[in-house]
Design an enzyme around this catalytic site. Structure first.
Site, mmCIF file in Angstrom:
data_model
loop_
_atom_site.group_PDB
_atom_site.id
_atom_site.type_symbol
_atom_site.label_atom_id
_atom_site.label_comp_id
_atom_site.label_asym_id
_atom_site.label_seq_id
_atom_site.Cartn_x
_atom_site.Cartn_y
_atom_site.Cartn_z
ATOM 1 N N SER A 170 -13.713 30.538 29.368
ATOM 2 C CA SER A 170 -15.091 30.955 29.627
ATOM 3 C C SER A 170 -15.782 30.035 30.623
ATOM 4 O O SER A 170 -15.376 28.896 30.844
ATOM 5 C CB SER A 170 -15.883 30.972 28.324
ATOM 6 O OG SER A 170 -15.177 31.667 27.331
HETATM 7 N N1 SAH Z 1 -12.445 29.691 23.765
HETATM 8 C C1 SAH Z 1 -11.488 30.029 24.784
HETATM 9 C C2 SAH Z 1 -11.839 31.359 25.424
HETATM 10 C C3 SAH Z 1 -10.743 32.291 25.262
HETATM 11 S S1 SAH Z 1 -10.996 33.940 25.806
HETATM 12 C C4 SAH Z 1 -11.335 28.935 25.816
HETATM 13 O O1 SAH Z 1 -12.084 27.950 25.768
HETATM 14 O O2 SAH Z 1 -10.426 29.020 26.655
HETATM 15 C C5 SAH Z 1 -10.901 34.775 24.276
HETATM 16 C C6 SAH Z 1 -9.634 34.648 23.491
HETATM 17 O O3 SAH Z 1 -9.783 35.426 22.313
HETATM 18 C C7 SAH Z 1 -8.386 35.172 24.181
HETATM 19 O O4 SAH Z 1 -7.430 34.143 24.246
HETATM 20 C C8 SAH Z 1 -7.906 36.317 23.287
HETATM 21 O O5 SAH Z 1 -6.504 36.418 23.196
HETATM 22 C C9 SAH Z 1 -8.518 35.920 21.945
HETATM 23 N N2 SAH Z 1 -8.699 37.024 20.985
HETATM 24 C C10 SAH Z 1 -9.085 38.302 21.225
HETATM 25 N N3 SAH Z 1 -9.146 38.986 20.075
HETATM 26 C C11 SAH Z 1 -8.804 38.127 19.075
HETATM 27 C C12 SAH Z 1 -8.698 38.238 17.653
HETATM 28 N N4 SAH Z 1 -8.952 39.368 16.999
HETATM 29 N N5 SAH Z 1 -8.327 37.143 16.949
HETATM 30 C C13 SAH Z 1 -8.070 35.964 17.578
HETATM 31 N N6 SAH Z 1 -8.149 35.803 18.911
HETATM 32 C C14 SAH Z 1 -8.521 36.860 19.656
#
Ligand code: SAH
Length: 213
Positions: A60
């Site tokens: 993000s």
């Molecule tokens: N906090 C992260 C942002 C990741 S983007 C960072 O700092 O890099 C969002 C993430 O949520 C993705 O990796 C995606 O695979 C995950 N995601 C989506 N749906 C999900 C779910 N139901 N349970 C766990 N993770 C999920």
């Protein structure tokens, strides 16, 4: 410019964009974002922009993370549940401020890569689960039943009830909620057993994918 200097510039930028929580600013000043992005994007690590990570996911935008962390009003003794480990960057920020972070990621390769980087960066207060985070922290160590803070870093079409059920009394949860590719950032607090909701502007996250029924 050295990464360290770029990092301090990012902190100044966040400050001028309205981030006032000193603990949050300090965390941004200490976590090496260049470790959490793909090697080819390291030179852009301190631009205030989201960047691609593996499996079509994104790390993000720093300002968006900072706003979410500020809304969480983090305290040193908080136990935080994060949904969407992704690169591990936000988990690192959370773990720099609070006591423990439990983080769930549905894509195994992403979780394993985040686990490796976070270990290399010296974090020992983060616990991982691979699976669908919409069902909360289940069958995982430590066996917590509730959390003082919950952060969802993927866009949900509705608020997962199993997550609000794990929000402790006096706790705060932030979650982007909306039907399409843009969402509204919701802050949910539990006071006297009741959930209170407030809205904090528009945002755009990759989708929260629900597989558990
Ligand atoms: N906090 C992260 C942002 C990741 S983007 C960072 O700092 O890099 C969002 C993430 O949520 C993705 O990796 C995606 O695979 C995950 N995601 C989506 N749906 C999900 C779910 N139901 N349970 C766990 N993770 C999920």
């Amino acid at each position: 410019m050295r990464f360290e200097d770029q990092r301090q510039l990012l902190v100044s930028e966040l400050r001028s964009d309205g981030i006032t929580d000193e603990a949050v600013l300090k965390a941004f000043g200490s976590v090496a974002r260049e470790h959490y992005v793909l090697p080819e994007y390291q030179i852009y690590a301190y631009r205030n922009k989201p960047l691609p990570i593996l499996d079509k996911q994104t790390i993000s935008q720093p300002l968006m993370i900072a706003l979410m962390l500020q809304h969480l009003e983090l305290m040193a003794d908080d136990i935080v549940l994060e949904i969407g480990t992704g690169s591990g960057y936000e988990a690192a920020l959370l773990a720099s401020i609070t006591k423990e972070v439990c983080t769930i990621e549905r894509i195994e390769s992403l979780s394993l890569s985040a686990q490796r980087v976070l270990r290399e960066d010296g974090f020992r207060n983060i616990y991982f689960r691979i699976g669908d985070g919409t069902s909360g922290w289940q069958k995982a160590y430590p066996p917590y039943k509730e959390f003082s803070r919950i952060i969802v870093s993927a866009g949900a079409d509705m608020i997962p009830e199993k997550l609000t059920a794990q929000l402790a009394e006096g706790g705060i949860m932030v979650i982007p909620v909306g039907p399409g590719t843009t969402q509204s950032l919701l802050k949910i607090t539990r006071q006297n057993g009741e959930l209170l909701y407030s809205e904090h502007g528009a945002c755009a996250f990759v989708p929260l994918i629900r597989t558990d029924t």
